[in-house]
Structure formats: C-alpha cells, structure tokens
Design a protein around this motif. Structure first.
Motif, PDB file in Angstrom:
ATOM      1  N   GLY A   1       0.785  -1.227   0.000  1.00 29.07           N
ATOM      2  CA  GLY A   1       0.000   0.000   0.000  1.00 29.07           C
ATOM      3  C   GLY A   1       0.816   1.275   0.000  1.00 29.07           C
ATOM      4  N   LYS A   2       2.146   1.155  -0.158  1.00 23.30           N
ATOM      5  CA  LYS A   2       3.034   2.327  -0.124  1.00 23.30           C
ATOM      6  C   LYS A   2       3.754   2.475  -1.464  1.00 23.30           C
ATOM      7  N   THR A   3       4.401   3.613  -1.632  1.00 27.69           N
ATOM      8  CA  THR A   3       5.267   3.839  -2.782  1.00 27.69           C
ATOM      9  C   THR A   3       6.700   4.026  -2.300  1.00 27.69           C
ATOM     10  N   LEU A   4       7.635   3.932  -3.236  1.00 33.61           N
ATOM     11  CA  LEU A   4       9.045   4.112  -2.906  1.00 33.61           C
ATOM     12  C   LEU A   4       9.387   5.593  -2.890  1.00 33.61           C
ATOM     13  N   SER A   5       9.922   6.054  -1.799  1.00 38.47           N
ATOM     14  CA  SER A   5      10.271   7.461  -1.652  1.00 38.47           C
ATOM     15  C   SER A   5      11.538   7.789  -2.431  1.00 38.47           C
ATOM     16  N   ARG A   6      11.473   8.852  -3.231  1.00 39.19           N
ATOM     17  CA  ARG A   6      12.662   9.293  -3.963  1.00 39.19           C
ATOM     18  C   ARG A   6      13.802   9.628  -3.012  1.00 39.19           C
ATOM     19  N   ALA A   7      13.459  10.210  -1.899  1.00 40.15           N
ATOM     20  CA  ALA A   7      14.476  10.660  -0.953  1.00 40.15           C
ATOM     21  C   ALA A   7      15.266   9.505  -0.364  1.00 40.15           C
ATOM     22  N   LYS A   8      14.672   8.296  -0.382  1.00 35.08           N
ATOM     23  CA  LYS A   8      15.326   7.154   0.248  1.00 35.08           C
ATOM     24  C   LYS A   8      16.010   6.214  -0.747  1.00 35.08           C
ATOM     25  N   LEU A   9      15.954   6.550  -2.031  1.00 35.68           N
ATOM     26  CA  LEU A   9      16.510   5.626  -3.027  1.00 35.68           C
ATOM     27  C   LEU A   9      17.990   5.340  -2.792  1.00 35.68           C
ATOM     28  N   THR A  10      18.754   6.378  -2.500  1.00 40.71           N
ATOM     29  CA  THR A  10      20.178   6.170  -2.255  1.00 40.71           C
ATOM     30  C   THR A  10      20.394   5.264  -1.048  1.00 40.71           C
ATOM     31  N   GLU A  11      19.545   5.422  -0.049  1.00 41.42           N
ATOM     32  CA  GLU A  11      19.665   4.619   1.168  1.00 41.42           C
ATOM     33  C   GLU A  11      19.312   3.153   0.934  1.00 41.42           C
ATOM     34  N   ILE A  12      18.249   2.901   0.163  1.00 40.95           N
ATOM     35  CA  ILE A  12      17.792   1.523  -0.028  1.00 40.95           C
ATOM     36  C   ILE A  12      18.467   0.841  -1.209  1.00 40.95           C
ATOM     37  N   ALA A  13      19.174   1.612  -2.036  1.00 35.17           N
ATOM     38  CA  ALA A  13      19.841   1.029  -3.203  1.00 35.17           C
ATOM     39  C   ALA A  13      21.265   1.563  -3.301  1.00 35.17           C
ATOM     40  N   PRO A  14      22.117   1.222  -2.334  1.00 38.98           N
ATOM     41  CA  PRO A  14      23.453   1.824  -2.281  1.00 38.98           C
ATOM     42  C   PRO A  14      24.382   1.409  -3.419  1.00 38.98           C
ATOM     43  N   ARG A  15      24.091   0.279  -4.080  1.00 36.90           N
ATOM     44  CA  ARG A  15      24.962  -0.200  -5.164  1.00 36.90           C
ATOM     45  C   ARG A  15      24.381   0.065  -6.549  1.00 36.90           C
ATOM     46  N   ALA A  16      23.166   0.591  -6.611  1.00 43.37           N
ATOM     47  CA  ALA A  16      22.494   0.758  -7.900  1.00 43.37           C
ATOM     48  C   ALA A  16      23.234   1.749  -8.785  1.00 43.37           C
ATOM     49  N   ILE A  17      23.425   1.370 -10.047  1.00 44.27           N
ATOM     50  CA  ILE A  17      23.956   2.304 -11.036  1.00 44.27           C
ATOM     51  C   ILE A  17      22.825   2.823 -11.925  1.00 44.27           C
ATOM     52  N   VAL A  18      21.716   2.066 -11.973  1.00 43.63           N
ATOM     53  CA  VAL A  18      20.534   2.447 -12.745  1.00 43.63           C
ATOM     54  C   VAL A  18      19.303   2.033 -11.947  1.00 43.63           C
ATOM     55  N   ILE A  19      18.303   2.899 -11.905  1.00 44.21           N
ATOM     56  CA  ILE A  19      17.000   2.544 -11.342  1.00 44.21           C
ATOM     57  C   ILE A  19      15.931   3.032 -12.311  1.00 44.21           C
ATOM     58  N   THR A  20      14.960   2.160 -12.607  1.00 42.46           N
ATOM     59  CA  THR A  20      13.842   2.543 -13.451  1.00 42.46           C
ATOM     60  C   THR A  20      12.579   1.905 -12.917  1.00 42.46           C
ATOM     61  N   ASN A  21      11.450   2.300 -13.493  1.00 42.99           N
ATOM     62  CA  ASN A  21      10.174   1.741 -13.059  1.00 42.99           C
ATOM     63  C   ASN A  21      10.025   0.294 -13.540  1.00 42.99           C
ATOM     64  N   GLY A  22       9.105  -0.442 -12.893  1.00 43.42           N
ATOM     65  CA  GLY A  22       8.914  -1.843 -13.238  1.00 43.42           C
ATOM     66  C   GLY A  22       7.492  -2.164 -13.641  1.00 43.42           C
ATOM     67  N   ASN A  23       6.819  -2.966 -12.806  1.00 43.36           N
ATOM     68  CA  ASN A  23       5.497  -3.494 -13.131  1.00 43.36           C
ATOM     69  C   ASN A  23       4.401  -2.432 -13.153  1.00 43.36           C
ATOM     70  N   TYR A  24       3.336  -2.784 -13.879  1.00 39.86           N
ATOM     71  CA  TYR A  24       2.068  -2.093 -13.676  1.00 39.86           C
ATOM     72  C   TYR A  24       1.596  -2.408 -12.256  1.00 39.86           C
TER      73      TYR A  24
END
Length: 243
Positions: free
Chosen positions: A63-86
């Motif tokens: 029931g929640k969405t992913l916060s932009r502000a927390k992306l760096t915190e929850i994805a410390p190794r990500a080089i690319v992030i994009t949207n996924g499923n409908y």
C-alpha cells in the motif's frame, strides 16, 4: 534542451554505433549509457552486456510507494534505477516477479510477456504461457509485463496511444537494452527504435506514462534523469558480483 543534454553528458553518457556488438567506452565494465534524439524524441538507453549487471526489484511496503528521498539509502549499489510493473489502485504489483531466484509476485493471466534472466544470466523474452515450470526453477530475475513489442526480430502490432515509455530489448549477442523515452511516443515508435537502432530480436513494454522514470548514478549519488511519480515497484541494476 542543449543545457539538459550537457547535464546528461556530464554523467558520462556516450553515443555508440547501432550495432549491438560494437565496442564502446563505458563504466562500469560491460555497461554503456546513451542519450540521443530519435525522431525528435529524447531517449535514454542503458546497454548491458551479458553478466555485467544483476537485476533486482525494489519493492515498497504494502500500500506504499518508494520514496525518492530514500533511493540512495535503499539502493546503495544501484547504477541504474527505473520503473517496473504495472500496479493496481491499491498499489499491488501486477504480474510475475522473480528476484534472486525467489517468486515474490505471481503470474497474471494476460496477453503479456516475461523478461527473464536465467541463473547463467541468459536473457529471454517469451509469452507468459511459454514461461515453463522448468524456467521457473532456473530463473534469477523475471518480470511479467506487456505488450510484447518485438518477437523474433519483427514488430508486433500494438494499439495507438501516446505516453512516455520504458521498454526492454534483447540483442542477438544476449546484451540487454533498457530504453526510457523522456516524452510521449506510440508503442510502434518504441518497436521501430529498438529494431532500427539496436537490432533487437525481442522487446517488451514495461509500465509507462507518468510511471516512466530513470535514475543514473553520478559518482556517489543517484541523479533523476527522467522524472516520474513515486511507484510501489522499481528495478535496480547493480554491478554483477563475480563468481
């Protein structure tokens, strides 16, 4: 536009030949990032060679969405992030999701396809009916979405409709193309771009419209290159862990 393109180029984006097997300078190894104009539309492409990155889901609490502000915190190794499923109105993801070999969301009975990375990092896109029980035991990552755009090197007829788009394509050498269109296009335009520019053999559409978005790592931070709404499911690409 010139200022925006200059800003993107500072991320280390490079233009490469339309041949998927072409050599190009890129970082990290095996990843090429392209920003270019096609038919007056700005499109960002991440090309990953087989085994160069691992694909993972980022999933918000129910029931929640992913916060932009927390992306760096929850994805410390990500080089690319994009949207996924409908997803549904209650933010429940729609379609098969397999992450690190574990099914975290079940198949949806729709005329969709499945983008799959096997345990040996071979990429494929098949109709969801052809994602067999054997495949399910040999899958590292999978996402079900639709419609399929290219099948065996031929564009599939799609309904007209303008929207921002995110799509995945597979080249003959098993490299994977992730494309995010910054402005609205028809699905047939995405098919044409993937075929003409990247010679893909198969391609599939992900969630689009206001959900389409892209983050790229600029040194120590994730930079929002294509803006979209906060969504419950996103995909991260991280440098592959070597065996």
């Amino acid at each position: 536009m010139p200022g925006r393109l200059l800003d993107i180029l500072l991320l280390g984006l490079v233009l490469v030949s339309s041949d998927c097997t072409s050599e190009a300078s890129h970082q990290p190894e095996g990843v090429t990032i392209v920003s270019e104009t096609w038919n007056n539309k700005l499109v960002h492409v991440i090309k990953t060679e087989a085994g160069s990155v691992d694909w993972n889901f980022l999933v918000a609490a129910k029931g929640k969405t992913l916060s932009r502000a927390k992306l760096t915190e929850i994805a410390p190794r990500a080089i690319v992030i994009t949207n996924g499923n409908y997803f549904k109105e209650d933010l429940t993801p729609m379609g098969l999701m397999v992450d690190e070999g574990k099914t975290i969301n079940e198949m949806r009975k729709a005329d969709w396809g499945v983008f799959r990375l096997s345990n040996d990092r071979r990429a494929s896109i098949v109709h969801r009916k052809n994602h067999s029980p054997r495949d399910r035991t040999n899958t590292e990552f999978a996402i079900e979405s639709g419609p399929r755009l290219v099948v065996d090197g031929r564009a599939i007829k799609t309904r007209p409709g303008l929207a921002r788009r995110t799509a995945i394509g597979i080249c003959p050498d098993n490299s994977v193309i992730l494309a995010v269109f910054e402005s609205s296009v028809h699905l047939k335009d995405v098919s044409s771009y993937m075929l003409e520019r990247w010679k893909v053999k198969d391609a599939i559409n992900l969630d689009g419209g206001s959900s389409s978005q892209l983050y790229l790592r600029d040194k120590e931070r994730l930079k929002n290159v294509v803006w979209g709404i906060e969504v419950p499911v996103m995909i991260e690409l991280v440098p592959a862990l070597k065996d």
